[in-house]
Design a protein around this motif. Structure first.
Motif, PDB file in Angstrom:
ATOM      1  N   ALA A  27       0.834  -1.203   0.000  1.00 18.12           N
ATOM      2  CA  ALA A  27       0.000   0.000   0.000  1.00 18.12           C
ATOM      3  C   ALA A  27       0.869   1.253   0.000  1.00 18.12           C
ATOM      4  CB  ALA A  27      -0.925  -0.003   1.207  1.00 18.12           C
ATOM      5  N   ARG A  28       0.675   2.076  -0.988  1.00 15.64           N
ATOM      6  CA  ARG A  28       1.449   3.310  -1.128  1.00 15.64           C
ATOM      7  C   ARG A  28       0.612   4.360  -1.835  1.00 15.64           C
ATOM      8  NH1 ARG A  28       4.233   0.549   1.546  1.00 15.64           N
ATOM      9  NH2 ARG A  28       6.387  -0.043   1.302  1.00 15.64           N
ATOM     10  N   GLN A  29       0.942   5.601  -1.561  1.00 16.08           N
ATOM     11  CA  GLN A  29       0.457   6.673  -2.405  1.00 16.08           C
ATOM     12  C   GLN A  29       1.533   6.892  -3.447  1.00 16.08           C
ATOM     13  OE1 GLN A  29      -0.502  10.171  -0.106  1.00 16.08           O
ATOM     14  NE2 GLN A  29      -2.661   9.728  -0.379  1.00 16.08           N
ATOM     15  N   LEU A  30       1.123   7.088  -4.671  1.00 15.10           N
ATOM     16  CA  LEU A  30       2.039   7.276  -5.784  1.00 15.10           C
ATOM     17  C   LEU A  30       1.671   8.546  -6.524  1.00 15.10           C
ATOM     18  CD1 LEU A  30       1.723   3.768  -7.481  1.00 15.10           C
ATOM     19  CD2 LEU A  30       3.481   4.451  -5.863  1.00 15.10           C
ATOM     20  N   ALA A  31       2.569   8.974  -7.348  1.00 14.11           N
ATOM     21  CA  ALA A  31       2.259  10.006  -8.324  1.00 14.11           C
ATOM     22  C   ALA A  31       2.990   9.617  -9.597  1.00 14.11           C
ATOM     23  CB  ALA A  31       2.710  11.376  -7.849  1.00 14.11           C
ATOM     24  N   THR A  32       2.284   9.680 -10.698  1.00 11.66           N
ATOM     25  CA  THR A  32       2.959   9.456 -11.963  1.00 11.66           C
ATOM     26  C   THR A  32       3.509  10.802 -12.415  1.00 11.66           C
ATOM     27  OG1 THR A  32       0.929   9.756 -13.239  1.00 11.66           O
ATOM     28  CG2 THR A  32       1.519   7.503 -12.623  1.00 11.66           C
ATOM     29  N   LEU A  33       4.629  10.764 -13.050  1.00  9.69           N
ATOM     30  CA  LEU A  33       5.312  11.959 -13.495  1.00  9.69           C
ATOM     31  C   LEU A  33       5.467  11.846 -14.996  1.00  9.69           C
ATOM     32  CD1 LEU A  33       6.741  14.378 -12.132  1.00  9.69           C
ATOM     33  CD2 LEU A  33       8.798  12.973 -12.053  1.00  9.69           C
ATOM     34  N   ALA A  34       5.045  12.856 -15.733  1.00 10.91           N
ATOM     35  CA  ALA A  34       5.144  12.803 -17.189  1.00 10.91           C
ATOM     36  C   ALA A  34       5.610  14.150 -17.723  1.00 10.91           C
ATOM     37  CB  ALA A  34       3.797  12.447 -17.807  1.00 10.91           C
ATOM     38  N   ARG A  35       6.553  14.097 -18.622  1.00 12.55           N
ATOM     39  CA  ARG A  35       7.038  15.318 -19.270  1.00 12.55           C
ATOM     40  C   ARG A  35       6.090  15.658 -20.407  1.00 12.55           C
ATOM     41  NH1 ARG A  35      13.222  16.169 -21.041  1.00 12.55           N
ATOM     42  NH2 ARG A  35      13.420  15.979 -18.798  1.00 12.55           N
ATOM     43  N   THR A  36       5.722  16.920 -20.507  1.00  9.31           N
ATOM     44  CA  THR A  36       4.802  17.338 -21.569  1.00  9.31           C
ATOM     45  C   THR A  36       5.550  17.458 -22.892  1.00  9.31           C
ATOM     46  OG1 THR A  36       5.175  19.690 -21.201  1.00  9.31           O
ATOM     47  CG2 THR A  36       3.412  18.636 -19.914  1.00  9.31           C
ATOM     48  N   TYR A  37       4.799  17.691 -23.937  1.00  8.61           N
ATOM     49  CA  TYR A  37       5.392  17.803 -25.260  1.00  8.61           C
ATOM     50  C   TYR A  37       6.327  19.006 -25.380  1.00  8.61           C
ATOM     51  CZ  TYR A  37       2.180  14.192 -26.613  1.00  8.61           C
ATOM     52  OH  TYR A  37       1.514  13.012 -26.704  1.00  8.61           O
ATOM     53  N   MET A  38       6.156  20.006 -24.504  1.00  9.48           N
ATOM     54  CA  MET A  38       7.034  21.177 -24.565  1.00  9.48           C
ATOM     55  C   MET A  38       8.396  20.897 -23.945  1.00  9.48           C
ATOM     56  SD  MET A  38       4.421  24.295 -23.838  1.00  9.48           S
ATOM     57  CE  MET A  38       3.746  23.621 -22.329  1.00  9.48           C
ATOM     58  N   ARG A  39       8.549  19.756 -23.256  1.00 11.66           N
ATOM     59  CA  ARG A  39       9.790  19.287 -22.653  1.00 11.66           C
ATOM     60  C   ARG A  39      10.248  20.080 -21.433  1.00 11.66           C
ATOM     61  NH1 ARG A  39      13.763  17.179 -27.380  1.00 11.66           N
ATOM     62  NH2 ARG A  39      12.291  15.702 -28.262  1.00 11.66           N
ATOM     63  N   PHE A  40       9.626  21.203 -21.125  1.00  9.84           N
ATOM     64  CA  PHE A  40      10.050  21.995 -19.977  1.00  9.84           C
ATOM     65  C   PHE A  40       9.116  21.847 -18.791  1.00  9.84           C
ATOM     66  CE2 PHE A  40      11.491  24.370 -23.776  1.00  9.84           C
ATOM     67  CZ  PHE A  40      12.847  24.181 -23.609  1.00  9.84           C
ATOM     68  N   ILE A  41       7.974  21.252 -19.013  1.00 14.66           N
ATOM     69  CA  ILE A  41       6.956  21.148 -17.966  1.00 14.66           C
ATOM     70  C   ILE A  41       6.714  19.679 -17.637  1.00 14.66           C
ATOM     71  CG2 ILE A  41       4.553  21.621 -17.368  1.00 14.66           C
ATOM     72  CD1 ILE A  41       4.688  23.999 -19.313  1.00 14.66           C
ATOM     73  N   TRP A  42       6.693  19.372 -16.341  1.00 10.19           N
ATOM     74  CA  TRP A  42       6.366  18.034 -15.866  1.00 10.19           C
ATOM     75  C   TRP A  42       4.987  18.068 -15.239  1.00 10.19           C
ATOM     76  CZ3 TRP A  42       9.385  13.648 -16.283  1.00 10.19           C
ATOM     77  CH2 TRP A  42      10.669  13.837 -16.782  1.00 10.19           C
ATOM     78  N   VAL A  43       4.206  17.022 -15.430  1.00  8.86           N
ATOM     79  CA  VAL A  43       2.872  16.902 -14.845  1.00  8.86           C
ATOM     80  C   VAL A  43       2.930  15.809 -13.779  1.00  8.86           C
ATOM     81  CG1 VAL A  43       0.457  16.363 -15.298  1.00  8.86           C
ATOM     82  CG2 VAL A  43       1.798  17.589 -17.017  1.00  8.86           C
ATOM     83  N   LEU A  44       2.461  16.137 -12.576  1.00  5.26           N
ATOM     84  CA  LEU A  44       2.438  15.197 -11.464  1.00  5.26           C
ATOM     85  C   LEU A  44       0.985  14.795 -11.217  1.00  5.26           C
ATOM     86  CD1 LEU A  44       4.508  14.034  -9.420  1.00  5.26           C
ATOM     87  CD2 LEU A  44       3.867  15.879  -7.889  1.00  5.26           C
ATOM     88  N   ASN A  45       0.676  13.496 -11.322  1.00  2.00           N
ATOM     89  CA  ASN A  45      -0.688  12.992 -11.203  1.00  2.00           C
ATOM     90  C   ASN A  45      -0.805  12.054 -10.011  1.00  2.00           C
ATOM     91  OD1 ASN A  45      -2.084  14.016 -13.664  1.00  2.00           O
ATOM     92  ND2 ASN A  45      -0.377  12.991 -14.650  1.00  2.00           N
ATOM     93  N   PRO A  46      -1.713  12.328  -9.062  1.00  2.00           N
ATOM     94  CA  PRO A  46      -1.839  11.494  -7.862  1.00  2.00           C
ATOM     95  C   PRO A  46      -2.509  10.147  -8.132  1.00  2.00           C
ATOM     96  CG  PRO A  46      -3.491  13.224  -7.841  1.00  2.00           C
ATOM     97  CD  PRO A  46      -2.637  13.471  -9.046  1.00  2.00           C
ATOM     98  N   CYS A  47      -2.003   9.113  -7.449  1.00  2.00           N
ATOM     99  CA  CYS A  47      -2.512   7.745  -7.583  1.00  2.00           C
ATOM    100  C   CYS A  47      -2.412   7.036  -6.237  1.00  2.00           C
ATOM    101  CB  CYS A  47      -1.677   6.945  -8.581  1.00  2.00           C
ATOM    102  SG  CYS A  47      -1.467   7.699 -10.179  1.00  2.00           S
TER     103      CYS A  47
END
Length: 136
Positions: A44-64
């Motif tokens: 059991a853990r809280q996670l966040a997925t991390l994804a780099r956007t197409y602009m390459r300078f911005i990362w998106v953090l999504n809770p899971c």
């Protein structure tokens, strides 16, 4: 790789949530178990997925939050004979995630051959849908 050694190595990476460790565009941030998650589940853990956007300078953090998991489950053929082993982990999205659903990652060892699959069931979350429609 092939065989039990490759399966064991892939299983270890999977169970430690390191499947994206060498990626320049994706990642998983793991947080230890928290009070509202049943302590009898060591995964059991809280996670966040991390994804780099197409602009390459911005990362998106999504809770899971971690979902179901299985370790060394038997893989059966049509006659019920054990033909291999399978291990998997999954996570489900939480409020604030761009998608809605569950993602499962699995590694399978079948008769000295290694196969992996990555089924993903997700759809846009209501928050991402509403932000898209309000910006149009």
């Amino acid at each position: 790789g092939k065989g039990k050694r490759a399966y064991e190595s892939a299983k270890k990476v999977l169970l430690e949530w390191r499947m994206h460790q060498d990626s320049a565009h994706n990642g998983i941030v793991v947080r230890p178990a928290i009070a509202e998650v049943p302590s009898e589940n060591p995964m059991a853990r809280q996670l966040a997925t991390l994804a780099r956007t197409y602009m390459r300078f911005i990362w998106v953090l999504n809770p899971c939050r971690t979902g179901h998991h299985g370790i060394d489950e038997p893989v059966l053929d049509d006659n019920g004979k054990v033909i291999g082993r399978s291990s998997y982990v999954s996570y489900g999205t939480l409020e604030g995630h761009l998608l809605k659903g569950e993602e499962r990652m699995r590694v399978v060892w079948l008769n000295e051959n290694d196969n992996s699959s990555l089924p993903s069931l997700s759809s846009p979350s209501s928050s991402s849908s509403s932000s898209r429609s309000s910006s149009s």
